[in-house]
Write a protein that holds these residues in place. Structure first.
Motif, short mmCIF file in Angstrom:
data_model
loop_
_atom_site.label_atom_id
_atom_site.label_comp_id
_atom_site.label_asym_id
_atom_site.label_seq_id
_atom_site.Cartn_x
_atom_site.Cartn_y
_atom_site.Cartn_z
N ARG A 179 0.82 -1.21 0.00
CA ARG A 179 0.00 0.00 0.00
C ARG A 179 0.85 1.26 0.00
O ARG A 179 0.46 2.29 -0.58
N SER A 180 2.00 1.19 0.66
CA SER A 180 2.88 2.37 0.67
C SER A 180 3.37 2.68 -0.74
O SER A 180 3.47 3.85 -1.13
N LYS A 181 3.64 1.63 -1.53
CA LYS A 181 4.06 1.83 -2.91
C LYS A 181 2.90 2.34 -3.76
O LYS A 181 3.07 3.22 -4.61
N GLU A 182 1.71 1.79 -3.54
CA GLU A 182 0.54 2.19 -4.33
C GLU A 182 0.12 3.62 -4.06
O GLU A 182 -0.22 4.38 -4.98
N LEU A 183 0.11 4.01 -2.78
CA LEU A 183 -0.40 5.33 -2.40
C LEU A 183 0.70 6.39 -2.35
O LEU A 183 0.40 7.58 -2.40
N GLY A 184 1.95 5.93 -2.23
CA GLY A 184 3.04 6.85 -1.95
C GLY A 184 3.23 6.93 -0.45
O GLY A 184 2.25 6.94 0.31
N GLY A 185 4.47 7.00 -0.02
CA GLY A 185 4.76 6.96 1.40
C GLY A 185 4.09 8.05 2.21
O GLY A 185 3.56 7.80 3.29
N ALA A 186 4.09 9.27 1.69
CA ALA A 186 3.52 10.40 2.42
C ALA A 186 2.00 10.25 2.58
O ALA A 186 1.46 10.47 3.67
N GLU A 187 1.32 9.88 1.50
CA GLU A 187 -0.14 9.71 1.56
C GLU A 187 -0.50 8.57 2.50
O GLU A 187 -1.45 8.67 3.30
N PHE A 188 0.25 7.48 2.41
CA PHE A 188 -0.02 6.34 3.27
C PHE A 188 0.11 6.72 4.74
O PHE A 188 -0.77 6.41 5.56
N MET A 189 1.20 7.40 5.10
CA MET A 189 1.41 7.77 6.49
C MET A 189 0.40 8.79 6.97
O MET A 189 0.02 8.80 8.15
N MET A 190 -0.08 9.66 6.08
CA MET A 190 -1.09 10.64 6.47
C MET A 190 -2.40 9.94 6.82
O MET A 190 -3.06 10.27 7.82
N LEU A 191 -2.79 8.96 5.99
CA LEU A 191 -4.01 8.22 6.26
C LEU A 191 -3.90 7.42 7.56
O LEU A 191 -4.81 7.45 8.40
N LEU A 192 -2.79 6.73 7.72
CA LEU A 192 -2.59 5.92 8.91
C LEU A 192 -2.51 6.80 10.16
O LEU A 192 -3.14 6.51 11.18
#
Length: 368
Positions: free
Chosen positions: A302-315
């Motif tokens: 998911r981090s690759k699919e969303l991008g690290g920054a977007e993934f961490m923001m959602l989480l």
């Protein structure tokens, strides 16, 4: 003990008999090689998650994080530590870091992959293991860091990530066409985090499966749409498709649920092992074949699919909401010293811990 050594105290668990423990004292050389860092472990969370690591110790590599003598293992636990000594130019003594540690007082790592946000242990024995478990996050770069919440973060941050990833995995797969999610060992904190995520999305009904003594507690949380006891599994609605996340690990419970739901069991994953006395594989069940959910694998995807920054923001955003939710019911208990930590471990292993209490441990006598 020489002038160039300090004593590290560790609690070890026998790999095949988790109720057998021992305290091991090891001399740690304080003469650090290039890029080595010595961490002083201050506080760790002790939850059923630690028992889950033991249950998947060899299959998922958890025993390899912190090597011990043959037959013994050092359980990983999440928490906070301080940099006691550093031979890396970009890591300062006194810095606070969060990550996975052994049940002990010290950990020496070979620091690499250093950034303003984190660094990793790149020691040779870490090769081939999930990178997330070797990473130490720096408090100075943690946007929601609060010193007063270190205990809470130790207890909740890692297990919430697991639960959030499970729920995200279900969403990515269109919930496998299901209308409800069965969650065993519903009073465990990982289960509560999952139920909270399910409730926040609002697509699935969350169904708690728990012991009779924890019904009132589970109902009081407000994140379960239905609460059912283990002896009432036959009352579950089996007319439509469901998914199940098994935190209990009981062969008996898993079999009963699968046979009751039948082919309407569209996805079944195993995460926890709160029922250690009946833990083990179960074959030839109706419905979807149970499989272990490996959170780091989905995290990387998911981090690759969303991008690290977007993934961490959602989480991170979801985690802030869960922390606030836990303020209303979670109490913290602390155990200091090897004897007290061993007693707390046995209580968690036996499933006798109060579900509304989070256990924070330190192998340091008298606290930090």
């Amino acid at each position: 003990m020489s002038d160039t050594e300090i004593e590290s105290v560790n609690l070890e668990v026998q790999k095949e008999r988790w109720n057998q423990t021992r305290v091991v004292k090891v001399a740690v050389d304080t003469r650090l090689a290039e890029n080595e860092v010595l961490l002083r472990i201050d506080r760790l969370a002790l939850t059923t998650n630690n028992i889950s690591y033991a249950s998947a110790g060899d299959s998922l590599g958890y025993w390899r994080f912190f090597p011990a003598e043959d037959g013994w293992g050092r359980l990983p636990a999440m928490g906070w530590a301080q940099v006691a000594m550093s031979a890396h130019p970009d890591i300062a003594e006194g810095e606070r870091v969060w990550g996975f540690f052994p049940l002990g007082t010290h950990l020496k790592v070979l620091a690499g992959k250093v950034s303003s946000q984190s660094f990793a242990d790149v020691s040779p024995h870490r090769e081939g293991l999930a990178p997330v478990y070797a990473q130490f996050d720096r408090a100075t770069a943690y946007p929601i860091y609060e010193e007063a919440r270190e205990d809470q973060d130790s207890l909740l941050r890692g297990l919430f990530m697991t639960s959030w990833l499970v729920e995200d995995f279900l969403e990515v797969n269109q919930f496998f066409g299901a209308g409800s999610c069965l969650i065993t060992s519903a009073s465990s904190k990982t289960s509560i985090a999952l139920a909270h995520c399910v409730k926040q999305r609002g697509t699935l009904a969350s169904v708690a499966i728990t012991s009779a003594g924890n019904v009132e507690f589970c109902e009081s949380l407000g994140c379960y749409d239905q609460v059912v006891t283990y002896d009432a599994i036959a009352s579950l609605d089996n007319a439509g498709p469901v998914v199940m996340v098994d935190m209990a690990g009981s062969k008996k419970v898993l079999s009963e649920i699968h046979h009751h739901i039948g082919d309407n069991m569209k996805y079944s994953c195993r995460i926890g092992a709160t029922h250690v006395e009946d833990f083990g594989p179960v074959d030839n069940l109706p419905g979807a074949t149970p499989e272990f959910f490996f959170a780091p694998g989905h995290l990387q995807t998911r981090s690759k699919e969303l991008g690290g920054a977007e993934f961490m923001m959602l989480l991170g955003g979801a985690y802030v909401g869960f922390r606030q939710f836990c303020d209303s019911w979670l109490n913290v208990a602390r155990s200091y010293g090897a004897d007290s930590v061993e007693a707390a471990y046995q209580q968690v292993l036996a499933g006798k811990a109060n579900p509304a209490t989070g256990q924070i441990i330190s192998l340091w006598e008298g606290g930090e």
